[in-house]
Scaffold this active site. Structure first.
Site, PDB file in Angstrom:
ATOM      1  N   CYS A  11      34.478  47.786  42.130  1.00  0.00           N
ATOM      2  CA  CYS A  11      33.345  46.864  41.979  1.00  0.00           C
ATOM      3  C   CYS A  11      33.070  46.150  43.304  1.00  0.00           C
ATOM      4  O   CYS A  11      31.912  45.995  43.709  1.00  0.00           O
ATOM      5  CB  CYS A  11      33.626  45.820  40.908  1.00  0.00           C
ATOM      6  SG  CYS A  11      33.886  46.478  39.252  1.00  0.00           S
TER       7      CYS A  11
ATOM      8  N   CYS B 141      38.203  43.866  40.389  1.00  0.00           N
ATOM      9  CA  CYS B 141      38.024  45.324  40.378  1.00  0.00           C
ATOM     10  C   CYS B 141      37.706  45.850  41.791  1.00  0.00           C
ATOM     11  O   CYS B 141      36.614  45.602  42.298  1.00  0.00           O
ATOM     12  CB  CYS B 141      36.896  45.644  39.395  1.00  0.00           C
ATOM     13  SG  CYS B 141      36.210  47.296  39.506  1.00  0.00           S
TER      14      CYS B 141
END
Length: 125
Positions: A33, A30
């Site tokens: 992230c 991600c």
């Protein structure tokens, strides 16, 4: 202080404590992230009294499902065993610091009393 990596077997014990626990739900694939990770780490270094924890949703799918994690990153803040905040999206460093300061300033006795009164109110959702 480095962040703690939580698993299904360590999650409950980690949040079942007095004080503030911040949890970052993330995955290695991600991009938001990965961008938020260093922010979370920097802020953790300024707050030794807070447990900063991370849950890898790839490895802990059942735990993520139990907390209905739909989007990552998601940040959750617990204080004195009470979930006070849950929001998806990478937070700017200043916003994370503001969240921590607000949580520190809460009167948890009043929060728990309000929660108890809501639980006792008949006929309300």
């Amino acid at each position: 202080m480095a962040t703690t990596h939580l698993t299904q077997s360590t999650f409950e014990k980690s949040i079942d404590r007095d004080g503030i626990v911040l949890v970052d739900w993330w995955a290695p694939w991600c991009p938001p992230c990965r961008a938020f990770g260093p922010v979370f780490e920097r802020v953790s270094g300024r707050h030794e009294e807070i447990l900063f924890a991370k849950v890898n949703t790839e490895e802990e799918g059942e735990l993520a499902a139990a907390f209905e994690i739909q989007s990552i990153p998601t940040v959750m803040l617990f204080r004195d065993k009470v979930l006070l905040f849950a929001e998806s999206g990478a937070m700017p460093e200043a916003a994370l610091e503001q969240l921590i300061e607000k949580a520190k300033g809460l009167d948890m006795a009043a929060v728990k009393a309000e929660m108890a009164s809501r639980d006792e109110a008949p006929g309300e959702p």
